[in-house]
Every structure is written in C-alpha cells, then in structure tokens.
Design an enzyme around this catalytic site. Structure first.
Site, PDB file in Angstrom:
ATOM      1  N   HIS A 174       5.240  -0.798-172.243  1.00 54.23           N
ATOM      2  CA  HIS A 174       4.832  -1.243-171.286  1.00 54.23           C
ATOM      3  C   HIS A 174       4.525  -2.695-171.214  1.00 54.23           C
ATOM      4  CE1 HIS A 174       3.574   2.939-170.251  1.00 54.23           C
ATOM      5  NE2 HIS A 174       3.487   2.789-169.011  1.00 54.23           N
ATOM      6  N   GLU A 194     -16.383  24.516-137.985  1.00 55.01           N
ATOM      7  CA  GLU A 194     -15.066  24.121-137.449  1.00 55.01           C
ATOM      8  C   GLU A 194     -15.114  23.732-135.897  1.00 55.01           C
ATOM      9  OE1 GLU A 194     -11.249  26.966-136.671  1.00 55.01           O
ATOM     10  OE2 GLU A 194     -13.159  28.032-136.804  1.00 55.01           O
ATOM     11  N   HIS A 195     -16.016  24.475-135.119  1.00 56.40           N
ATOM     12  CA  HIS A 195     -16.310  23.629-133.541  1.00 56.40           C
ATOM     13  C   HIS A 195     -17.676  23.439-133.577  1.00 56.40           C
ATOM     14  CE1 HIS A 195     -12.882  27.114-133.299  1.00 56.40           C
ATOM     15  NE2 HIS A 195     -12.301  26.036-133.098  1.00 56.40           N
ATOM     16  N   GLN A 198     -15.799  32.840-129.823  1.00 58.02           N
ATOM     17  CA  GLN A 198     -15.603  32.680-130.961  1.00 58.02           C
ATOM     18  C   GLN A 198     -15.802  34.395-131.915  1.00 58.02           C
ATOM     19  OE1 GLN A 198     -13.462  30.377-132.259  1.00 58.02           O
ATOM     20  NE2 GLN A 198     -13.933  29.632-130.268  1.00 58.02           N
ATOM     21  N   HIS A 205     -13.148  36.857-131.805  1.00 56.77           N
ATOM     22  CA  HIS A 205     -11.831  36.618-132.868  1.00 56.77           C
ATOM     23  C   HIS A 205     -11.660  38.027-133.777  1.00 56.77           C
ATOM     24  CE1 HIS A 205      -9.545  33.422-131.900  1.00 56.77           C
ATOM     25  NE2 HIS A 205     -10.456  32.460-131.821  1.00 56.77           N
ATOM     26  N   ASP A 234      -8.953  25.009-127.901  1.00 54.53           N
ATOM     27  CA  ASP A 234      -8.195  26.085-128.436  1.00 54.53           C
ATOM     28  C   ASP A 234      -6.570  26.119-127.754  1.00 54.53           C
ATOM     29  OD1 ASP A 234      -9.671  27.166-130.202  1.00 54.53           O
ATOM     30  OD2 ASP A 234     -10.660  28.836-128.803  1.00 54.53           O
TER      31      ASP A 234
END
Length: 435
Positions: free
Chosen positions: A425, A332-333, A264, A267, A366
């Site tokens: 109504h 996230e992971h 990661q 990235h 991934d």
C-alpha cells in the site's frame, strides 16, 4: 355482539414502561420448521430452475403448468386489464399513480463532485439498479396500491427492468393488480409466488431473470425466503404486522378516531392500534365509539381480536409526554390529531409516516396522498425509513487525483500504510510522490 375490552395504560403507573414493552412485544419467533422448508425450496430452485418452480406452482397454487413459458403473462394481457377497468377505478388508479410519481421525482439523488485547490476531483456518482424484482401477494389479498408504491419509485430511479411475480391460485389473476402493473411500467410479470418465486428472482432460472433487489410484501414463507437470500440480492425490509398510533388532544370526533384505529386493525389479528390522549374522558368516548361501530364492520372479528390482544388506550399528562411515548413505540403510522400538529411533530423522532391534523386519515397515505406506504414496522423506524427512489439507486465514490494531489495524499497514505505494516500500500502511494 358483546362489547370489547381494550387494555388501558397510564403513564403515572410505576410499571408503565414494562407494561408498554409487554404490549409492543410481538413474538414472531423464528419457526425452525418454516426455515427448513424454505431452505429446501431455495436449494431446489437453485439446482433445478424452471422445473422446481413449475412443480411448486402446480402443487401450492393448484395449477397444471407444463412449460415455464406458461408462467409469464403477455404485455397484451396487462394492457387488456387496464383497458377493461371501469372508468371510476381507472381514474382512481391514475390519480394515485400521478401523485406517487410526483412525490418520488423529488426524492431522486443526483451525482455531484467538487474540485480541490490542487486540482484533485472528488465526488459521488448515482446509478440505478439494473433489474429489480417485485413480489405482489395473490389470492384474496389483492393490493394494486402496493404495485404502484413499489414499482413507480423504481421506474423514477431509472431501473431498466422491473420483474413482477404474483401467485395465481387456480390460475386466477386479479385484473386491478395487472392494470396497476401496466400503469406503473412493470416490464415482465410471472404468475408464481411463495418462497419459490423469491428464490427464482434471487438466483435466476432458465426463464426468470435474476435481479439485484427484491421488494414487496408477502406471507411468512416469503418474508423468511427474503431474509435467507439477502446478500445474494438486496431486499427492502422484513415487514411485521401493520401498526397505527394516534395522539389526540380530545377535540376530534371520537367516531373518526375509532375508525382510524379500525383501519389498521382490519389488516389482521396481529395488527396493532394504539390511542394516546391527555383526556381520560375522551379515551372512554372513543371506546364507546369502538363498541358502537364495530358491529357495522365487515371484518369485525379480525378487528375485535386485534384490538383486544394488541390494542391499547394510553392516558398521558400532556402532549410532550405523548411525544415521548410515541418515540418509545416508533410506530409505522403516526396520526397527530391535535390543534397544532406542526409543533408536536417537532418533538417526534421515530415514525415511519406522520399524518398531521384532524383531517389527515392514515388511509389517505395507504392509497393516494403520494408518500410511500411501504414503511418500517416493529419499532424499526428507530433506524430505517420508508421505501423510496433512493432504495433503487446506488452510490459510487469518485476520486480523480491530480499530480499535485497524488504527491500530497501519497505522503499521508504512506505514513498510515506503514503504520499498519502494509508495505505494498505504502509503496504504491510512494511511486506517485514527486520527490
């Protein structure tokens, strides 16, 4: 290459919670200048359509487009990209696509209804979105896996038309991305990018059709544009930098864990990689592996910056405490590299995707495991979920009153409506009451 120093935290520290909060803080502040530029681009595309899109494409992507028709790739070019792939790449893409599709098929929501004793029928009708726009980054960042992850669930959901936009700097396209679009069943592809592509998808131009929802990753201009057109169209999410959190009991090869953290960190410099363990000596061993393996990495400097500015090694007393910290982070992971991952998983409440056991590298998710890799970041896993088929379907409520049902429900509705002083109504309901 000098050794790197990674932040070390311990849950026994009196100010641990504040230290963790500081570590997780990512100040991608709303840049007023970017906001103003994106607003101007969106307004220009809304007002001037194709002409504005062509102007921005020529300016930002160094193109010489004269007519909007030149922005669209032919179906033949997509098929040609697929046919031209080396067999090894084609097989890998096909395997990934098949697995993503098999997983997505299980996510489909079905319509349902039930009948009450008086004959009133209540239910829910599921329909796919008519048209969806998929943003794919261009240039150096070529992600065919993202094409599959975004397009296949949309097609499984039954989306009739999928429009892909991908910038082509200097007129160059990535064959692997185009092959993935062909394989996933993308209907039309336009070689445009940036905020102008998002605006074109949201509002439509003479050539580019307006969509109901925009999905897919992009840079800060794309993310800002998606935020600004939300409401006109739906969006998937505003994604932040990539994150991985690993909980390890100290029994996994430290080289494996170091490389998982790298996966990661490579990235970008703002990505976040964190390791939690009950074993202080093991944290030291992983740090040694990091320093041993870092010089062998192609993106060593990006990894170094990510780990030194946003990474951490966290010592906890036990795995229950590790789960508590993980739930605070809501990553996230999340890798559970422990002897009994199923038991630990029971205690996890917040994570985008959970990778269980020593052999489950996050990288498999991934590309080809099957579940979607479009995941909530920046602790938003506390309230949101991975992209899936359900993001491309919508629900309509069904109500079909029998005469007896209208009689019974009408009395209740009448009382509640008059309590709110909404006489029309009440009378509307009362007309259908028998007595």
């Amino acid at each position: 290459m000098s050794n790197i120093t990674i932040l070390k935290l311990n849950t026994t520290s009196p100010d641990f919670n504040q230290q963790l909060k500081n570590l997780l803080a990512f100040d991608e502040t709303d840049d007023l200048d970017i906001h103003q530029r994106v607003l101007a681009i969106i307004a220009d595309v809304r007002n001037n359509g194709d002409k504005a899109v062509i102007d921005y494409t020529n300016r930002f992507d160094n193109r010489q487009i004269t007519a909007a028709a030149e922005l669209e790739l032919s179906p033949e070019s997509l098929k040609g990209a697929w046919n031209g792939l080396p067999s090894e790449q084609a097989q890998a893409l096909q395997t990934a696509a098949d697995r993503i599709r098999a997983y997505a098929e299980r996510q489909k929501m079905e319509s349902w209804q039930y009948t009450e004793a008086d004959g009133t029928v209540l239910g829910q009708k599921i329909t796919p979105l008519d048209r969806v726009g998929l943003y794919v980054p261009g240039g150096k960042a070529a992600y065919p896996s993202s094409v599959l992850m975004n397009a296949i669930p949309a097609k499984v959901a039954g989306v009739a038309e999928l429009i892909m936009v991908v910038p082509a700097p200097n007129g160059e396209t990535n064959e692997l991305v185009l092959a993935a679009a062909y394989l996933a069943g993308v209907d039309r592809v336009f070689t445009i990018g940036g905020a102008q592509a998002v605006a074109a998808l949201a509002y439509g131009t003479e050539t580019i059709p307006a969509v109901a929802k925009i999905v897919g990753p992009g840079n800060i201009y794309v993310a800002t544009a998606k935020k600004m057109v939300f409401g006109q169209v739906g969006i998937d999410m505003i994604a932040g930098p990539s994150e991985i959190l690993i909980i390890c009991d100290g029994q996994t090869n430290p080289d494996w864990i170091a490389m998982d953290l790298f996966s990661q960190a490579e990235h970008d410099e703002n990505a976040q990689s964190i390791l939690i363990s009950t074993d202080a000596a093991y944290l030291d061993a992983v740090e040694q592996s990091i320093n041993k393996l870092l010089p062998t990495m192609e993106r060593a400097e990006i990894i170094r910056t990510s780990l030194t500015t946003r990474g951490a090694l966290i010592k906890v007393d036990n795995l229950d405490q590790a789960a508590e910290v993980a739930n605070m982070i809501a990553p996230e992971h999340l890798e559970l590299s422990v002897a009994e991952p199923e038991a630990l998983c029971e205690k996890i409440r917040h994570a985008g995707a959970i990778f269980m056991g020593r052999y489950t590298a996050e990288a498999l998710g991934d590309y080809c495991a099957g579940p979607n890799h479009v995941l909530p970041t920046s602790s938003t896993a506390r309230f949101s979920s991975p992209l899936g088929v359900y993001d491309f379907q919508k629900r309509s409520s069904l109500i079909n009153c029998s005469a007896a049902g209208a009689d019974t429900l009408g009395k209740t509705a009448s009382i509640l409506a008059r309590g709110e002083s909404l006489t029309a109504h009440a009378r509307s309901a009362e007309y259908r009451i028998k007595s």
